[in-house]
Design an enzyme around this catalytic site. Structure first.
Site, PDB file in Angstrom:
ATOM      1  N   HIS A  13     -25.910  23.996 -75.953  1.00 61.84           N
ATOM      2  CA  HIS A  13     -26.300  23.148 -77.086  1.00 61.84           C
ATOM      3  C   HIS A  13     -25.042  22.764 -77.833  1.00 61.84           C
ATOM      4  O   HIS A  13     -24.261  23.634 -78.216  1.00 61.84           O
ATOM      5  CB  HIS A  13     -27.267  23.897 -78.000  1.00 61.84           C
ATOM      6  CG  HIS A  13     -27.556  23.181 -79.283  1.00 61.84           C
ATOM      7  ND1 HIS A  13     -27.934  21.863 -79.319  1.00 61.84           N
ATOM      8  CD2 HIS A  13     -27.504  23.599 -80.569  1.00 61.84           C
ATOM      9  CE1 HIS A  13     -28.119  21.502 -80.581  1.00 61.84           C
ATOM     10  NE2 HIS A  13     -27.851  22.542 -81.360  1.00 61.84           N
ATOM     11  N   HIS A  15     -23.015  19.631 -80.534  1.00 60.91           N
ATOM     12  CA  HIS A  15     -23.081  18.496 -81.453  1.00 60.91           C
ATOM     13  C   HIS A  15     -21.847  17.634 -81.192  1.00 60.91           C
ATOM     14  O   HIS A  15     -21.136  17.251 -82.114  1.00 60.91           O
ATOM     15  CB  HIS A  15     -23.148  18.973 -82.899  1.00 60.91           C
ATOM     16  CG  HIS A  15     -24.430  19.653 -83.222  1.00 60.91           C
ATOM     17  ND1 HIS A  15     -25.486  18.993 -83.822  1.00 60.91           N
ATOM     18  CD2 HIS A  15     -24.862  20.908 -83.008  1.00 60.91           C
ATOM     19  CE1 HIS A  15     -26.501  19.831 -83.972  1.00 60.91           C
ATOM     20  NE2 HIS A  15     -26.139  21.011 -83.482  1.00 60.91           N
ATOM     21  N   ASP A  38     -23.430  10.028 -60.999  1.00 63.40           N
ATOM     22  CA  ASP A  38     -22.980  11.221 -60.276  1.00 63.40           C
ATOM     23  C   ASP A  38     -23.664  12.487 -60.791  1.00 63.40           C
ATOM     24  O   ASP A  38     -23.849  13.441 -60.043  1.00 63.40           O
ATOM     25  CB  ASP A  38     -21.463  11.393 -60.406  1.00 63.40           C
ATOM     26  CG  ASP A  38     -20.676  10.438 -59.525  1.00 63.40           C
ATOM     27  OD1 ASP A  38     -21.243   9.908 -58.553  1.00 63.40           O
ATOM     28  OD2 ASP A  38     -19.489  10.238 -59.808  1.00 63.40           O
ATOM     29  N   HIS A  85     -30.598  15.439 -84.189  1.00 61.01           N
ATOM     30  CA  HIS A  85     -30.088  16.792 -84.026  1.00 61.01           C
ATOM     31  C   HIS A  85     -28.844  16.820 -83.151  1.00 61.01           C
ATOM     32  O   HIS A  85     -27.744  16.858 -83.665  1.00 61.01           O
ATOM     33  CB  HIS A  85     -31.194  17.687 -83.447  1.00 61.01           C
ATOM     34  CG  HIS A  85     -30.840  19.135 -83.429  1.00 61.01           C
ATOM     35  ND1 HIS A  85     -31.744  20.119 -83.740  1.00 61.01           N
ATOM     36  CD2 HIS A  85     -29.689  19.788 -83.117  1.00 61.01           C
ATOM     37  CE1 HIS A  85     -31.169  21.303 -83.646  1.00 61.01           C
ATOM     38  NE2 HIS A  85     -29.920  21.124 -83.252  1.00 61.01           N
ATOM     39  N   TYR A 143     -21.148  14.685 -50.290  1.00 57.04           N
ATOM     40  CA  TYR A 143     -19.897  14.386 -50.980  1.00 57.04           C
ATOM     41  C   TYR A 143     -19.283  15.647 -51.568  1.00 57.04           C
ATOM     42  O   TYR A 143     -19.973  16.491 -52.131  1.00 57.04           O
ATOM     43  CB  TYR A 143     -20.173  13.374 -52.094  1.00 57.04           C
ATOM     44  CG  TYR A 143     -18.934  12.847 -52.776  1.00 57.04           C
ATOM     45  CD1 TYR A 143     -18.243  11.789 -52.227  1.00 57.04           C
ATOM     46  CD2 TYR A 143     -18.471  13.419 -53.944  1.00 57.04           C
ATOM     47  CE1 TYR A 143     -17.101  11.287 -52.850  1.00 57.04           C
ATOM     48  CE2 TYR A 143     -17.333  12.923 -54.569  1.00 57.04           C
ATOM     49  CZ  TYR A 143     -16.654  11.864 -54.014  1.00 57.04           C
ATOM     50  OH  TYR A 143     -15.533  11.382 -54.621  1.00 57.04           O
TER      51      TYR A 143
END
Length: 146
Positions: A13, A15, A38, A85, A143
């Site tokens: 998580h 910001h 990708d 958020h 790949y």
């Protein structure tokens, strides 16, 4: 999320600046190019904002619920924005979750610059998105180094 998706081994998580700007604007991150393709098989969605009741009753738990209600395929698009958020990413390991967070931030930066340079830029063609995504993901991936 761990309860709903047993394949997840790590969640990050952040910001981060660019991806969080999309979250604050309530906008998904459009797949414009192959760097996006990708890692993410389509636009990165932005979940809805929490209601006042959801915020007051169980903020963290309800944030997870809002994410879970928005995610349709956690392996194809291992990221989501939560309105107002920030950024959540995941992977089979904590390291993969972090790698997805870093990639998402760069993809968000490129999307913003693309929109500033050419506001009418169309989303990447599905055929090219398929090529870039599936050459790195899935049972027929080829790949990269073994």
């Amino acid at each position: 999320l761990y309860e709903k998706y047993s394949s997840l081994g790590g969640i990050a998580h952040t910001h981060s600046t660019y991806a969080t700007a999309f979250a604050q604007a309530g906008r998904e991150i459009t797949a414009y190019g192959t760097t996006h393709a990708d890692a993410f098989y389509g636009n990165v969605p932005c979940a809805r904002e929490l209601t006042d009741t959801e915020i007051d009753e169980a903020y963290e738990k309800n944030t997870g619920k809002v994410i879970a209600e928005t995610v349709t395929d956690p392996e194809a698009i291992p990221a989501i924005l939560v309105k107002n958020h920030g950024v959540f990413t995941w992977g089979k390991t904590p390291e993969e979750a972090l790698e997805n967070a870093i990639t998402l931030e760069k993809v968000a930066e490129m999307a913003l610059l693309t929109e500033q340079l050419s506001p009418k830029t169309p989303r990447i063609k599905q055929h090219l998105l398929d090529k870039h995504y599936f050459r790195k993901h899935g049972k027929n991936a080829y790949y990269g180094q073994n």
